[in-house]
Design an enzyme around this catalytic site. Structure first.
Site, mmCIF file in Angstrom:
data_model
loop_
_atom_site.group_PDB
_atom_site.id
_atom_site.type_symbol
_atom_site.label_atom_id
_atom_site.label_comp_id
_atom_site.label_asym_id
_atom_site.label_seq_id
_atom_site.Cartn_x
_atom_site.Cartn_y
_atom_site.Cartn_z
ATOM 1 N N GLN A 58 -4.254 -1.241 9.722
ATOM 2 C CA GLN A 58 -4.328 -2.572 9.115
ATOM 3 C C GLN A 58 -4.949 -3.573 10.097
ATOM 4 O OE1 GLN A 58 -3.653 -3.239 5.923
ATOM 5 N NE2 GLN A 58 -4.000 -5.428 6.065
ATOM 6 N N ASP B 32 -10.804 3.507 4.572
ATOM 7 C CA ASP B 32 -11.152 2.078 4.486
ATOM 8 C C ASP B 32 -12.666 1.891 4.413
ATOM 9 O OD1 ASP B 32 -9.253 -0.004 4.367
ATOM 10 O OD2 ASP B 32 -8.560 0.441 6.404
ATOM 11 N N LYS C 147 0.842 -1.206 0.000
ATOM 12 C CA LYS C 147 0.000 0.000 0.000
ATOM 13 C C LYS C 147 0.877 1.256 0.000
ATOM 14 C CE LYS C 147 -3.893 -2.364 2.212
ATOM 15 N NZ LYS C 147 -4.726 -2.614 3.396
HETATM 16 N N1 GUN Z 1 -7.132 -6.401 6.401
HETATM 17 C C1 GUN Z 1 -7.563 -7.123 5.339
HETATM 18 N N2 GUN Z 1 -8.118 -6.304 4.401
HETATM 19 C C2 GUN Z 1 -8.038 -5.048 4.897
HETATM 20 C C3 GUN Z 1 -8.441 -3.783 4.387
HETATM 21 O O1 GUN Z 1 -9.002 -3.635 3.298
HETATM 22 N N3 GUN Z 1 -8.156 -2.720 5.199
HETATM 23 C C4 GUN Z 1 -7.552 -2.856 6.420
HETATM 24 N N4 GUN Z 1 -7.339 -1.753 7.144
HETATM 25 N N5 GUN Z 1 -7.185 -4.030 6.911
HETATM 26 C C5 GUN Z 1 -7.422 -5.111 6.155
#
Ligand code: GUN
Length: 298
Positions: free
Chosen positions: A97, A120, A53
């Site tokens: 995350q 998110d 990311k």
């Molecule tokens: N863990 C798995 N997928 C995601 C996501 O799209 N965003 C976040 N913050 N954590 C995740």
């Protein structure tokens, strides 16, 4: 006939080019979109997602603020970090995350993020807005799936979409977004989960099948209607001694078997995965644009 491959990398690249243009406009006005990233602990999959990311941010000109916190960080310290980012003008989006360690309450953490920086789309306010069909930050993986369908010119309106998996991150939001009365949606949706009896009786009815179960081989060829479109959201690490890493990635769908039956299918890797990251970039740019317009609340 072999299925058409829906190339998530290619669609991602197109969207990222569009975003670069929007970022140039923002930069001319003195704004650099910024993403605050928080990773707690050392989960290898989470580490590689977060690194991907941040690299993606860098590649299109989004500033990213990397924060790696130890596994035993207190909830209070994590909330303090989020509050700092909530008021930091350089940060337009905040990504914590998931999953978080067990001693930290995930709901408390998601509630602490300013909904205007919730790129998110996990804050209950934004989940609620999505649910009632209002514009908001759409969660990244479901939004990526809808964009893949739209940009591959796969009609969803009036189609029967069957979703497997009821997670808050993928299954529930993708089902909800697809049933909204808007372009790229307007589908009839069935959501299957671990309580569903005879899953194949549902999947065989699907014009579009979205699989987010979290287990390899959840869907095999005998469960798919000939000509259906199959979107595989799964990412599973399978032991493979022929690989340097010792593993390879597979989805939730038996790709070999199902691609002989489906009309279109997403590969793993190179399908939904790159789209998730791209839609995070999209939301971060959108957040910076909204701030520029100020006053126009989400
Ligand atoms: N863990 C798995 N997928 C995601 C996501 O799209 N965003 C976040 N913050 N954590 C995740």
């Amino acid at each position: 006939m072999a299925a058409k491959i829906i190339d998530g990398k290619e669609i991602s690249e197109t969207i990222r080019r569009e975003l670069k243009n929007r970022i140039s406009v923002l930069k001319e006005k003195g704004i650099t979109p910024g993403l605050g990233v928080i990773l707690v602990g050392n989960n290898p999959a989470s580490r590689s997602y977060v690194t991907a990311k941040e690299r993606a941010c860098d590649s299109i000109g989004i500033y990213s603020d990397d924060n790696r916190l130890p596994e035993d960080v207190t909830e209070t310290d994590l909330l303090k970090k989020i509050n700092e980012m909530n008021v930091d003008p350089k940060i337009h989006g905040i990504l914590v995350q998931l999953p978080l360690p067990k001693h930290i309450n995930e709901s408390t953490v998601l509630l602490a993020i300013d909904p205007k920086k919730d790129v998110d789309g996990f804050h209950p306010i934004n989940v609620g807005k999505m649910m009632i069909g209002e514009d908001t930050f759409f969660p990244c993986t479901p939004h990526g799936v809808l964009q893949m369908l739209l940009r591959s010119k796969i009609e969803t309106s009036g189609k029967h979409v069957v979703v497997i998996g009821r997670s808050n991150i993928v299954g529930k939001p993708v089902a909800n977004m697809l049933l909204q009365k808007r372009d790229g949606a307007n589908a009839t949706v069935t959501l299957c989960h671990t309580g569903t009896k005879s899953i194949e009786s549902h999947t065989l009815q699907a014009d579009i099948l979205i699989v987010a179960s979290g287990f390899p081989n959840t869907v095999t060829a005998d469960m798919v209607k000939p000509g259906a479109v199959v979107i595989d959201v799964g990412v599973n690490r399978i032991e493979d001694n022929t690989k340097k890493s010792g593993y390879r990635l597979v989805g939730d769908v038996d790709y070999e078997g199902v691609s002989a039956i489906a009309s279109a299918i997403t590969p793993v890797p190179g399908g939904v995965g790159p789209m998730t990251i791209t839609m995070l970039l999209y939301n971060t740019v959108l957040s910076a644009e909204i701030e520029l317009r100020e006053g126009s609340e989400l």
